[in-house]
Design a protein around this motif. Structure first.
Motif, PDB file in Angstrom:
ATOM      1  N   GLN A  24      -8.843  -6.843  16.052  1.00 55.99           N
ATOM      2  CA  GLN A  24      -7.877  -7.923  16.294  1.00 55.99           C
ATOM      3  C   GLN A  24      -6.976  -8.125  15.070  1.00 55.99           C
ATOM      4  O   GLN A  24      -7.491  -8.196  13.963  1.00 55.99           O
ATOM      5  CB  GLN A  24      -8.598  -9.243  16.440  1.00 55.99           C
ATOM      6  CG  GLN A  24      -9.528  -9.375  17.578  1.00 55.99           C
ATOM      7  CD  GLN A  24     -10.070 -10.798  17.577  1.00 55.99           C
ATOM      8  OE1 GLN A  24      -9.364 -11.743  17.887  1.00 55.99           O
ATOM      9  NE2 GLN A  24     -11.315 -10.938  17.192  1.00 55.99           N
ATOM     10  N   SER A  26      -6.053 -10.682  13.737  1.00 59.11           N
ATOM     11  CA  SER A  26      -6.222 -12.135  13.612  1.00 59.11           C
ATOM     12  C   SER A  26      -6.246 -12.584  12.156  1.00 59.11           C
ATOM     13  O   SER A  26      -6.532 -13.744  11.872  1.00 59.11           O
ATOM     14  CB  SER A  26      -7.514 -12.553  14.321  1.00 59.11           C
ATOM     15  OG  SER A  26      -8.577 -11.694  13.953  1.00 59.11           O
ATOM     16  N   HIS A  30     -10.828  -7.268   6.127  1.00 64.77           N
ATOM     17  CA  HIS A  30     -11.692  -7.406   4.957  1.00 64.77           C
ATOM     18  C   HIS A  30     -12.662  -6.221   4.889  1.00 64.77           C
ATOM     19  O   HIS A  30     -12.703  -5.382   5.799  1.00 64.77           O
ATOM     20  CB  HIS A  30     -12.455  -8.738   5.024  1.00 64.77           C
ATOM     21  CG  HIS A  30     -13.143  -8.973   6.336  1.00 64.77           C
ATOM     22  ND1 HIS A  30     -14.310  -8.335   6.687  1.00 64.77           N
ATOM     23  CD2 HIS A  30     -12.803  -9.754   7.405  1.00 64.77           C
ATOM     24  CE1 HIS A  30     -14.674  -8.729   7.889  1.00 64.77           C
ATOM     25  NE2 HIS A  30     -13.783  -9.586   8.364  1.00 64.77           N
ATOM     26  N   GLY A  32     -15.734  -6.088   5.412  1.00 66.15           N
ATOM     27  CA  GLY A  32     -16.666  -6.035   6.550  1.00 66.15           C
ATOM     28  C   GLY A  32     -16.037  -5.213   7.672  1.00 66.15           C
ATOM     29  O   GLY A  32     -16.667  -4.304   8.227  1.00 66.15           O
ATOM     30  N   ASN A  33     -14.765  -5.507   7.983  1.00 60.92           N
ATOM     31  CA  ASN A  33     -14.058  -4.720   9.004  1.00 60.92           C
ATOM     32  C   ASN A  33     -13.976  -3.246   8.570  1.00 60.92           C
ATOM     33  O   ASN A  33     -14.059  -2.335   9.400  1.00 60.92           O
ATOM     34  CB  ASN A  33     -12.617  -5.219   9.202  1.00 60.92           C
ATOM     35  CG  ASN A  33     -12.507  -6.668   9.642  1.00 60.92           C
ATOM     36  OD1 ASN A  33     -11.733  -7.433   9.081  1.00 60.92           O
ATOM     37  ND2 ASN A  33     -13.286  -7.064  10.629  1.00 60.92           N
ATOM     38  N   LYS A 126     -17.571 -19.460  17.953  1.00 58.33           N
ATOM     39  CA  LYS A 126     -16.151 -19.796  17.774  1.00 58.33           C
ATOM     40  C   LYS A 126     -15.802 -21.138  18.416  1.00 58.33           C
ATOM     41  O   LYS A 126     -14.839 -21.791  18.020  1.00 58.33           O
ATOM     42  CB  LYS A 126     -15.266 -18.678  18.331  1.00 58.33           C
ATOM     43  CG  LYS A 126     -15.347 -17.431  17.476  1.00 58.33           C
ATOM     44  CD  LYS A 126     -14.183 -16.494  17.662  1.00 58.33           C
ATOM     45  CE  LYS A 126     -14.237 -15.418  16.585  1.00 58.33           C
ATOM     46  NZ  LYS A 126     -13.165 -14.474  16.632  1.00 58.33           N
ATOM     47  N   GLY A 159     -19.079  -3.093  14.527  1.00 61.27           N
ATOM     48  CA  GLY A 159     -20.044  -3.792  13.699  1.00 61.27           C
ATOM     49  C   GLY A 159     -21.063  -4.492  14.587  1.00 61.27           C
ATOM     50  O   GLY A 159     -20.894  -4.595  15.814  1.00 61.27           O
ATOM     51  N   ASP A 161     -21.788  -7.544  15.130  1.00 60.90           N
ATOM     52  CA  ASP A 161     -21.386  -8.723  15.905  1.00 60.90           C
ATOM     53  C   ASP A 161     -20.845  -8.385  17.291  1.00 60.90           C
ATOM     54  O   ASP A 161     -20.765  -9.257  18.152  1.00 60.90           O
ATOM     55  CB  ASP A 161     -20.348  -9.552  15.112  1.00 60.90           C
ATOM     56  CG  ASP A 161     -19.057  -8.790  14.866  1.00 60.90           C
ATOM     57  OD1 ASP A 161     -19.114  -7.574  14.615  1.00 60.90           O
ATOM     58  OD2 ASP A 161     -17.976  -9.405  14.937  1.00 60.90           O
ATOM     59  N   GLN A 162     -20.450  -7.127  17.487  1.00 59.33           N
ATOM     60  CA  GLN A 162     -19.875  -6.758  18.785  1.00 59.33           C
ATOM     61  C   GLN A 162     -20.887  -6.116  19.733  1.00 59.33           C
ATOM     62  O   GLN A 162     -20.546  -5.743  20.850  1.00 59.33           O
ATOM     63  CB  GLN A 162     -18.693  -5.797  18.585  1.00 59.33           C
ATOM     64  CG  GLN A 162     -17.523  -6.418  17.830  1.00 59.33           C
ATOM     65  CD  GLN A 162     -16.880  -7.569  18.591  1.00 59.33           C
ATOM     66  OE1 GLN A 162     -17.011  -7.687  19.806  1.00 59.33           O
ATOM     67  NE2 GLN A 162     -16.203  -8.458  17.879  1.00 59.33           N
ATOM     68  N   ILE A 198     -21.677  -7.317   7.177  1.00 61.79           N
ATOM     69  CA  ILE A 198     -21.429  -7.735   5.793  1.00 61.79           C
ATOM     70  C   ILE A 198     -21.261  -9.263   5.812  1.00 61.79           C
ATOM     71  O   ILE A 198     -20.576  -9.810   6.673  1.00 61.79           O
ATOM     72  CB  ILE A 198     -20.161  -7.026   5.242  1.00 61.79           C
ATOM     73  CG1 ILE A 198     -20.368  -5.500   5.211  1.00 61.79           C
ATOM     74  CG2 ILE A 198     -19.781  -7.563   3.865  1.00 61.79           C
ATOM     75  CD1 ILE A 198     -21.472  -4.993   4.308  1.00 61.79           C
ATOM     76  N   LYS A 207     -21.423 -14.338   8.620  1.00 61.55           N
ATOM     77  CA  LYS A 207     -20.816 -13.017   8.404  1.00 61.55           C
ATOM     78  C   LYS A 207     -19.426 -13.171   7.780  1.00 61.55           C
ATOM     79  O   LYS A 207     -18.769 -14.197   7.974  1.00 61.55           O
ATOM     80  CB  LYS A 207     -20.783 -12.225   9.701  1.00 61.55           C
ATOM     81  CG  LYS A 207     -19.539 -12.371  10.519  1.00 61.55           C
ATOM     82  CD  LYS A 207     -19.546 -11.494  11.742  1.00 61.55           C
ATOM     83  CE  LYS A 207     -18.311 -11.804  12.573  1.00 61.55           C
ATOM     84  NZ  LYS A 207     -17.170 -10.961  12.333  1.00 61.55           N
ATOM     85  N   MET A 208     -19.029 -12.154   7.033  1.00 59.22           N
ATOM     86  CA  MET A 208     -17.672 -12.143   6.473  1.00 59.22           C
ATOM     87  C   MET A 208     -16.702 -12.094   7.649  1.00 59.22           C
ATOM     88  O   MET A 208     -16.887 -11.315   8.580  1.00 59.22           O
ATOM     89  CB  MET A 208     -17.507 -10.904   5.584  1.00 59.22           C
ATOM     90  CG  MET A 208     -16.244 -10.904   4.770  1.00 59.22           C
ATOM     91  SD  MET A 208     -16.173  -9.494   3.632  1.00 59.22           S
ATOM     92  CE  MET A 208     -17.183 -10.025   2.285  1.00 59.22           C
ATOM     93  N   SER A 209     -15.673 -12.931   7.603  1.00 61.98           N
ATOM     94  CA  SER A 209     -14.791 -13.067   8.755  1.00 61.98           C
ATOM     95  C   SER A 209     -13.346 -13.257   8.329  1.00 61.98           C
ATOM     96  O   SER A 209     -13.086 -13.938   7.338  1.00 61.98           O
ATOM     97  CB  SER A 209     -15.255 -14.308   9.529  1.00 61.98           C
ATOM     98  OG  SER A 209     -14.990 -14.154  10.862  1.00 61.98           O
ATOM     99  N   LYS A 210     -12.422 -12.679   9.116  1.00 64.75           N
ATOM    100  CA  LYS A 210     -10.987 -12.853   8.807  1.00 64.75           C
ATOM    101  C   LYS A 210     -10.584 -14.303   8.912  1.00 64.75           C
ATOM    102  O   LYS A 210      -9.706 -14.770   8.217  1.00 64.75           O
ATOM    103  CB  LYS A 210     -10.136 -12.111   9.850  1.00 64.75           C
ATOM    104  CG  LYS A 210     -10.148 -10.645   9.799  1.00 64.75           C
ATOM    105  CD  LYS A 210      -9.219 -10.145  10.916  1.00 64.75           C
ATOM    106  CE  LYS A 210      -9.826  -8.983  11.637  1.00 64.75           C
ATOM    107  NZ  LYS A 210     -10.318  -9.284  12.978  1.00 64.75           N
ATOM    108  N   SER A 211     -11.191 -14.990   9.893  1.00 62.95           N
ATOM    109  CA  SER A 211     -10.727 -16.349  10.176  1.00 62.95           C
ATOM    110  C   SER A 211     -11.500 -17.424   9.405  1.00 62.95           C
ATOM    111  O   SER A 211     -11.282 -18.609   9.648  1.00 62.95           O
ATOM    112  CB  SER A 211     -10.812 -16.608  11.681  1.00 62.95           C
ATOM    113  OG  SER A 211     -12.107 -16.317  12.125  1.00 62.95           O
TER     114      SER A 211
END
Ligand code: AQP
Length: 345
Positions: A24, A26, A30, A32-33, A126, A159, A161-162, A198, A207-211
């Motif tokens: 995404q 979004s 990072h 993690g991605n 979320k 990762g 989470d998916q 991550i 978790k490490m997250s963009k948002s």
């Protein structure tokens, strides 16, 4: 004939297995991605038929700034290439350029149940604490299923989470196949044994997250070396000063050790031995240097791609190839469920 794991035999024809994964736009990607997804994408491009998408329709399930979204979509695609993808070997495209994704998502929403979508942990995370969330956020995993199933995907590198979303994709494919006849391939998730989750630098239980609202919680792939050093220096650590891997008792330092191990190619034991008696400060400063150095070619290639403008051409060609394949699948789906196709789109 001996077939590699990237191939299957169909009659007398050997075909390459398909890979699909999406990211995404979004936020800024990072590490993690990078470790869970885009840094692994290029590993498949030699042996597999790869489709990698910037899934911008997923990014509008939460509030977005239209100008930012457009910029981030192109930037995300450029990062795919900067991280090693070769557009001559892998199909790189933007999800919203291909109408098949939304079209199949609707059909699959009529196969998925409200109950199973309500069990998706990412939706719960979320939605937590929000006064109102969109219906799109709720049905997001169905759109992801459509993304994957349109291409007869065998393998989905993602990762941790998916994982639940890929499991739902498998369930929807099997249910559809049972109800309407075999139409979709049932895909497998491919989650890295190390680096699939991550954690945040400021809160190692998330978790490490963009948002994440705190930008210091993540190292962005495009962060300059000084910023990487500053964030790692500020990263929370655990009590004591020993660099040892113990995710239960030392979640913060274990997360940093995982990052070190993956970026340096050293095992966790080697990392532990190298920092015995040295304390967290030296370890963090070396970690920052290793990560900044490993990401340097990605940053450089990204700048070159963004200034040349070549990414637009890559995305146009990618969209054409993606649509060619997905529209044939969509015609088959429509026929199976009893929808009429009077126009040959
Ligand atoms: N912390 C992570 N560790 C390892 N892999 C991760 N991924 C995400 N976070 C981590 C993997 O990156 C790919 C792209 O993710 P996405 O853009 O589809 O969205 P996401 O999984 O929801 O990632 P973010 O960073 O947390 O984004 P936001 O904050 O927008 O939701 C996926 O393969 C994902 O597993």
């Amino acid at each position: 004939m001996v077939l590699s794991s990237a191939q299957t035999e169909l009659g007398d024809k050997t075909i390459r297995k398909r890979v699909f994964s999406g990211v995404q736009p979004s936020g800024s990607l990072h590490i993690g991605n990078y470790l869970g997804a885009i840094g692994r994408f290029a590993l498949f491009q030699e042996g597999y038929d790869c489709f990698y998408s910037v899934v911008d329709l997923h990014a509008i399930t939460v509030p977005q700034d239209p100008v930012e979204l457009r910029k981030r979509t192109v930037a995300t695609a450029a990062l795919f290439v900067a991280a090693g993808l070769d557009p001559a070997k892998a199909c790189i495209f933007v999800q919203s350029d291909n109408p098949s994704h939304s079209e199949l998502a609707w059909v699959l929403q009529c196969v998925a149940t409200f109950g199973e979508l309500g069990r998706m942990t990412q939706f719960k995370d979320k939605a937590r604490g929000k006064k109102s969330v969109t219906a799109g956020l709720f049905t997001y995993p169905v759109l992801m299923a459509a993304d994957i199933l349109l291409y007869d995907t065998d393998v989905v590198p993602v990762g941790e989470d998916q994982k639940q979303h890929v499991e739902l994709t498998r369930d929807l494919a099997e249910r559809f196949n049972k109800r309407f006849g075999v139409t979709f391939k049932v895909p497998e998730p491919l989650i890295p044994t190390q680096g699939g989750r991550i954690m945040s630098l400021t809160n190692p239980s998330r978790k490490m997250s963009k948002s994440d609202e705190d930008p210091d919680s993540r190292i962005e792939v495009l962060d300059p070396p000084e910023e990487i050093a500053r964030k790692f220096k500020k990263a929370v650590t655990d009590s004591g000063r020993e660099v040892v891997y113990d995710p239960e008792k030392k979640p913060a330092i274990s997360n940093l050790m995982t990052i070190y191990s993956l970026f340096s190619g050293k095992s966790l034991e080697e990392v532990r031995d190298a920092y015995e008696g040295k304390g967290y400060g030296v370890f963090k400063s070396d970690l920052a240097e290793i990560v900044a150095e490993k990401l340097r070619p990605v940053r450089e290639k990204y700048s070159q791609l963004m200034s040349s403008g070549e990414i637009e051409d890559i995305l146009k060609k990618g969209a054409e190839r993606a649509y060619e394949i997905s529209s044939a699948k969509m015609r088959e789906v429509k026929e199976k469920v009893g929808l009429c196709s009077r126009l040959r789109l």
